[in-house]
Design an enzyme around this catalytic site. Structure first.
Site, mmCIF file in Angstrom:
data_model
loop_
_atom_site.group_PDB
_atom_site.id
_atom_site.type_symbol
_atom_site.label_atom_id
_atom_site.label_comp_id
_atom_site.label_asym_id
_atom_site.label_seq_id
_atom_site.Cartn_x
_atom_site.Cartn_y
_atom_site.Cartn_z
ATOM 1 N N ARG A 281 0.839 -1.210 0.000
ATOM 2 C CA ARG A 281 0.000 0.000 0.000
ATOM 3 C C ARG A 281 0.869 1.254 0.000
ATOM 4 N NH1 ARG A 281 -4.163 -0.106 4.794
ATOM 5 N NH2 ARG A 281 -5.246 -1.661 3.531
ATOM 6 N N ARG B 280 -1.786 6.230 9.819
ATOM 7 C CA ARG B 280 -1.866 5.776 8.422
ATOM 8 C C ARG B 280 -1.893 6.971 7.459
ATOM 9 N NH1 ARG B 280 -4.185 0.622 8.189
ATOM 10 N NH2 ARG B 280 -3.525 -0.594 9.984
ATOM 11 N N LYS C 219 -4.013 0.700 14.786
ATOM 12 C CA LYS C 219 -3.983 1.672 13.689
ATOM 13 C C LYS C 219 -4.583 3.006 14.143
ATOM 14 C CE LYS C 219 -6.639 -1.028 11.065
ATOM 15 N NZ LYS C 219 -7.568 -1.565 10.061
ATOM 16 N N LYS D 89 -6.076 6.732 12.456
ATOM 17 C CA LYS D 89 -6.424 7.361 11.174
ATOM 18 C C LYS D 89 -6.783 8.833 11.350
ATOM 19 C CE LYS D 89 -7.863 3.077 9.046
ATOM 20 N NZ LYS D 89 -8.969 2.311 8.430
ATOM 21 N N CYS E 177 -15.356 -2.798 -0.943
ATOM 22 C CA CYS E 177 -13.985 -3.164 -0.529
ATOM 23 C C CYS E 177 -13.491 -4.323 -1.398
ATOM 24 C CB CYS E 177 -13.994 -3.550 0.943
ATOM 25 S SG CYS E 177 -14.704 -5.185 1.232
ATOM 26 N N CYS F 257 -8.561 -10.493 0.333
ATOM 27 C CA CYS F 257 -8.634 -10.164 1.758
ATOM 28 C C CYS F 257 -8.833 -11.413 2.607
ATOM 29 C CB CYS F 257 -9.770 -9.173 2.023
ATOM 30 S SG CYS F 257 -9.863 -8.789 3.778
ATOM 31 N N CYS G 35 -17.076 -8.102 5.020
ATOM 32 C CA CYS G 35 -17.087 -8.476 6.439
ATOM 33 C C CYS G 35 -17.435 -7.224 7.236
ATOM 34 C CB CYS G 35 -15.732 -9.076 6.853
ATOM 35 S SG CYS G 35 -14.509 -7.858 7.369
ATOM 36 N N CYS H 95 -14.453 -1.416 5.733
ATOM 37 C CA CYS H 95 -13.421 -0.749 4.931
ATOM 38 C C CYS H 95 -13.999 0.176 3.863
ATOM 39 C CB CYS H 95 -12.509 -1.780 4.282
ATOM 40 S SG CYS H 95 -11.582 -2.750 5.490
HETATM 41 FE FE1 SRM Z 1 -9.539 -1.832 5.980
HETATM 42 C C1 SRM Z 1 -8.347 -4.583 7.571
HETATM 43 C C2 SRM Z 1 -8.605 -3.063 3.035
HETATM 44 C C3 SRM Z 1 -10.043 1.206 4.602
HETATM 45 C C4 SRM Z 1 -11.311 -0.891 8.741
HETATM 46 N N1 SRM Z 1 -8.575 -3.502 5.411
HETATM 47 C C5 SRM Z 1 -8.124 -4.501 6.229
HETATM 48 C C6 SRM Z 1 -7.267 -5.504 5.441
HETATM 49 C C7 SRM Z 1 -5.838 -5.069 5.541
HETATM 50 C C8 SRM Z 1 -7.468 -6.979 5.831
HETATM 51 C C9 SRM Z 1 -6.592 -7.572 6.881
HETATM 52 O O1 SRM Z 1 -6.395 -6.996 7.962
HETATM 53 O O2 SRM Z 1 -6.118 -8.689 6.646
HETATM 54 C C10 SRM Z 1 -7.862 -5.278 4.027
HETATM 55 C C11 SRM Z 1 -6.950 -5.614 2.850
HETATM 56 C C12 SRM Z 1 -7.780 -6.195 1.729
HETATM 57 C C13 SRM Z 1 -7.100 -6.240 0.419
HETATM 58 O O3 SRM Z 1 -7.084 -7.327 -0.200
HETATM 59 O O4 SRM Z 1 -6.624 -5.223 -0.048
HETATM 60 C C14 SRM Z 1 -8.358 -3.854 4.132
HETATM 61 N N2 SRM Z 1 -9.242 -1.044 4.186
HETATM 62 C C15 SRM Z 1 -8.947 -1.741 3.061
HETATM 63 C C16 SRM Z 1 -9.073 -0.877 1.816
HETATM 64 C C17 SRM Z 1 -8.088 -1.250 0.720
HETATM 65 C C18 SRM Z 1 -10.524 -0.972 1.337
HETATM 66 C C19 SRM Z 1 -10.867 -0.275 0.053
HETATM 67 O O5 SRM Z 1 -11.901 -0.661 -0.502
HETATM 68 O O6 SRM Z 1 -10.200 0.643 -0.377
HETATM 69 C C20 SRM Z 1 -8.864 0.510 2.466
HETATM 70 C C21 SRM Z 1 -7.415 0.900 2.541
HETATM 71 C C22 SRM Z 1 -7.255 2.310 3.028
HETATM 72 C C23 SRM Z 1 -5.856 2.848 2.994
HETATM 73 O O7 SRM Z 1 -5.394 3.259 1.923
HETATM 74 O O8 SRM Z 1 -5.229 2.902 4.062
HETATM 75 C C24 SRM Z 1 -9.414 0.253 3.863
HETATM 76 N N3 SRM Z 1 -10.444 -0.111 6.590
HETATM 77 C C25 SRM Z 1 -10.655 0.988 5.815
HETATM 78 C C26 SRM Z 1 -11.621 1.846 6.436
HETATM 79 C C27 SRM Z 1 -12.177 3.135 5.848
HETATM 80 C C28 SRM Z 1 -11.439 4.358 6.287
HETATM 81 O O9 SRM Z 1 -10.434 4.261 6.999
HETATM 82 O O10 SRM Z 1 -11.873 5.442 5.904
HETATM 83 C C29 SRM Z 1 -12.003 1.234 7.620
HETATM 84 C C30 SRM Z 1 -13.093 1.733 8.606
HETATM 85 C C31 SRM Z 1 -12.582 2.803 9.501
HETATM 86 C C32 SRM Z 1 -11.810 2.229 10.645
HETATM 87 O O11 SRM Z 1 -10.601 2.127 10.558
HETATM 88 O O12 SRM Z 1 -12.430 1.825 11.647
HETATM 89 C C33 SRM Z 1 -11.243 0.011 7.711
HETATM 90 N N4 SRM Z 1 -9.758 -2.576 7.853
HETATM 91 C C34 SRM Z 1 -10.566 -2.056 8.815
HETATM 92 C C35 SRM Z 1 -10.547 -2.943 9.958
HETATM 93 C C36 SRM Z 1 -11.307 -2.748 11.300
HETATM 94 C C37 SRM Z 1 -10.420 -2.092 12.293
HETATM 95 C C38 SRM Z 1 -10.985 -2.102 13.682
HETATM 96 O O13 SRM Z 1 -10.899 -1.082 14.370
HETATM 97 O O14 SRM Z 1 -11.486 -3.130 14.125
HETATM 98 C C39 SRM Z 1 -9.710 -4.033 9.610
HETATM 99 C C40 SRM Z 1 -9.373 -5.255 10.470
HETATM 100 C C41 SRM Z 1 -8.256 -5.010 11.410
HETATM 101 O O15 SRM Z 1 -7.604 -3.979 11.417
HETATM 102 O O16 SRM Z 1 -8.035 -5.933 12.204
HETATM 103 C C42 SRM Z 1 -9.229 -3.759 8.278
HETATM 104 FE FE1 SF4 Z 2 -11.539 -7.283 3.985
HETATM 105 FE FE2 SF4 Z 2 -13.585 -6.885 5.552
HETATM 106 FE FE3 SF4 Z 2 -12.060 -4.833 4.872
HETATM 107 FE FE4 SF4 Z 2 -13.612 -5.908 3.075
HETATM 108 S S1 SF4 Z 2 -14.302 -4.885 4.946
HETATM 109 S S2 SF4 Z 2 -11.446 -5.422 2.794
HETATM 110 S S3 SF4 Z 2 -13.625 -8.048 3.640
HETATM 111 S S4 SF4 Z 2 -11.423 -6.535 6.098
#
Ligand code: SRM
Ligand code: SF4
Length: 571
Positions: free
Chosen positions: A86, A155, A219, A221, A440, A446, A485, A489
């Protein structure tokens, strides 16, 4: 670490419970080095568990192709391991040259696609272990980095992408870049592992003035918005700055804290939360305010349970008043009362717009942010050709789209021709639903995906469009967000409709958020089969078409009625 306040309310202190394993790893990792350099150079397609956890801090996740995993297992073969990488790029901003460098790397080391993320980043998928170092090095050669794009640190810093060439936008871009640069870890681990910087006597002993030796509990943000441009969904962030201007002069920021969407099914003590407004800080307090809130989370976040380690739980467990008092008393933040601000809005940045300096920008919709060529739509080729010929500087949006900026008006026709010639839909070809839909990545990359998301986006949008058409709502601006899930994201818990992967083939349905992203949605259904999603929502959409108040959005209508009344409509 700052001393704990003697007047702390009787909440079980996280420090009293056993630390999670990742905490010990961070502490012993020699400032995020571990054995990563050797592991990346060594044999095998994977890294160790410790390597996996440390790699995140350097912007990468080990993944495997989930489509082929079962079949390969049956054949006794190893999964197809590869890595997601990333790019950290504050405000989503790239130069034309940087875009072309990333595009080229997608072929050289990736799976021939770039993926624009919901936080304005760019992801590579499918990088094999042996190429990870070379890919990161090439990204750095383009004056970009993957450092701290993931991991328990700050991030990618988001900022309103609207590229108006005025003093306000210039300030917001500068703010995002400043925060991003100043909040990087001090450790040279990244440079030594990926960029061949020599090890020195001080390696592994670096002073981390902000993060300390165990970095943050989770993390963290940050996003910067303005009241008239909340495309970043500021309330979804741990820390948000809503910039308030008088004319071109920045007065300061209303500070938000404690947003976050991740939750775990069956754990009621985890939940999505919209950020609270903490107060106002003056224009020269951007960095001190960020450092104060980050320090508070560093010292008080739960390091025993990673599912409850985000700042949002500190806010709920300790209370807003306690957090404010700590920020002022312990972390010396000059926090004033929040200033009144105009209503929060989200502008449409797609299509052609005047930048205000005689140049234009074109917002190009990218379905799920995926820049790839298919048999019928050569999106990646079209963008490459445009950037090569006309040199627009791309800005990635939190809606997973790209704004091609700095375009001379004389080039407008040729650029449109290139896009259309490659089968790319422009924003005016799309319904508002399609323009605003997010998904997502989910399967197959993922590891946490329970269902499809990106790969069902197009069919789901199409059937939702049919539904809206049937009720005369096809021009309605509705945000549909899909995740594989509950982690949110694609920010599924904000916006009009959230479709959240629950078990294979079935989704929870959330409604009742607002388009501007200031209010969370609520769960209407726990588990609906994919093919029943539209039929389930149809009676509510029909009532909305008939009974909505003037100007009322779908999410607002659902919010006004509440879950019980909506369920009664479905019958
Ligand atoms: Fe996310 C985990 C993809 C924005 C909340 N996110 C992941 C992972 C890394 C899966 C993993 O942990 O194994 C995903 C990778 C999938 C892949 O194949 O690429 C993933 N998140 C993404 C992206 C690529 C989704 C997208 O459609 O673009 C976004 C990357 C952003 C970036 O450039 O940094 C992405 N993730 C978000 C957002 C939205 C935002 O930040 O505006 C959220 C919700 C806000 C938040 O952080 O609460 C988000 N991602 C999560 C979470 C839940 C965190 C938590 O507090 O529980 C996880 C799981 C974790 O961290 O354990 C996660
Ligand atoms: Fe993966 Fe869940 Fe984030 Fe989708 S919402 S990219 S399934 S961790």
């Amino acid at each position: 670490m700052a001393p704990q306040d003697a007047a702390t309310p009787p909440v079980p202190a996280p420090a009293a419970r056993a630390l999670s394993g990742v905490e010990a790893l961070k502490q012993s990792s020699r400032r995020l080095r571990g054995d990563l350099a050797a592991e990346l150079a060594g044999p095998g397609a994977q890294v160790s568990e410790d390597g996996y956890n440390l790699l995140k801090f350097h912007g990468s996740y080990e993944q495997y192709d989930r489509d082929t995993a079962t079949e390969r297992k049956q054949r006794g073969e190893e999964k197809e391991y590869n890595f997601m990488l990333r790019v950290r790029m504050p405000g989503g901003i790239l130069t034309a040259a940087q875009y072309l460098a990333l595009d080229e790397l997608a072929d050289r080391y990736g799976n021939a696609s770039l993926r624009i993320t919901t936080r304005q980043g760019v992801q590579f998928h499918g990088v094999i272990k042996g190429n990870l170092k070379a890919t990161a090095a090439a990204i750095n050669a383009a004056l970009l980095t993957t450092q701290a794009a993931c991991g328990d640190v700050v991030r990618n810093v988001m900022s309103t992408p609207r590229p108006l060439r005025d003093a306000r936008h210039a300030r917001l871009v500068a703010d995002a870049k400043l925060l991003s640069a100043r909040l990087l870890p001090a450790s040279r681990a990244y440079h030594q592992i990926f960029l061949d910087e020599p090890d020195t006597a001080a390696s592994g002993e670096e002073f981390e003035p902000l993060y300390g030796s165990t970095y943050l509990p989770r993390k963290f943000k940050i996003a910067i918005a303005t009241p008239d441009d909340n495309t970043v969904d500021v309330f979804a962030n741990d820390l948000g700055f809503i910039a308030l201007f008088e004319g071109d002069t920045l007065l300061g920021y209303n500070l938000t804290a404690g947003g976050g969407f991740g939750m775990t099914h069956n754990r009621k003590d985890t939940y999505p939360r919209a950020a609270s407004i903490l107060g106002f800080v003056a224009a020269d307090q951007l960095l001190p305010a960020a450092e104060a809130v980050i320090s508070l989370q560093r010292d008080n976040g739960d390091r025993s349970d990673r599912k409850r380690a985000r700042l949002k739980y500190v806010l709920d467990d300790r209370g807003l008043d306690w957090v404010k008092a700590e920020l002022i008393g312990t972390y010396h933040l000059n926090l004033q009362d929040a200033r009144p601000m105009p209503p929060i809005a989200v502008p449409d940045l797609l299509g052609w717009h005047d930048q205000g300096d005689g140049q234009l920008w074109l917002g190009v919709p990218l379905p799920s942010g995926r820049i790839v060529d298919t048999a019928t739509v050569r999106l990646r080729t079209a963008l490459r050709e445009i950037v090569q010929r006309f040199g627009p500087d791309p800005v990635m949006t939190p809606q997973q789209d790209v704004l091609l900026t700095n375009i001379a008006p004389a080039h407008r026709g040729a650029i449109e021709q290139i896009l259309r010639g490659h089968g790319v839909a422009l924003s005016e070809d799309l319904t508002p639903l399609a323009r605003w839909a997010l998904a997502c990545p989910a399967l197959p990359t993922c590891g946490l995906a329970l269902t499809e998301a990106e790969r069902v986006r197009a069919p789901l949008v199409e059937i939702f469009e049919g539904l809206l058409r049937r009720h005369g709502l096809i021009e309605e601006r509705i945000s549909l967000r899909i995740t594989g899930c509950p982690n949110g994201c694609a920010r599924t818990y904000a916006g009009d409709i959230g479709i959240v992967g629950r078990v294979p083939g079935a989704y929870a349905i959330y409604v009742g958020g607002d388009f501007a992203g200031t209010r969370l949605s609520f769960k209407l259904y726990e588990r609906v089969k994919e093919e029943r999603l539209v039929a389930t929502l149809e009676p509510i959409v029909a009532r909305f078409a008939r009974d909505r108040a003037p100007g009322e959005g779908f999410g607002d209508f659902c919010h006004r009625h509440g879950a019980a009344a909506l369920l009664a409509m479905v019958g």
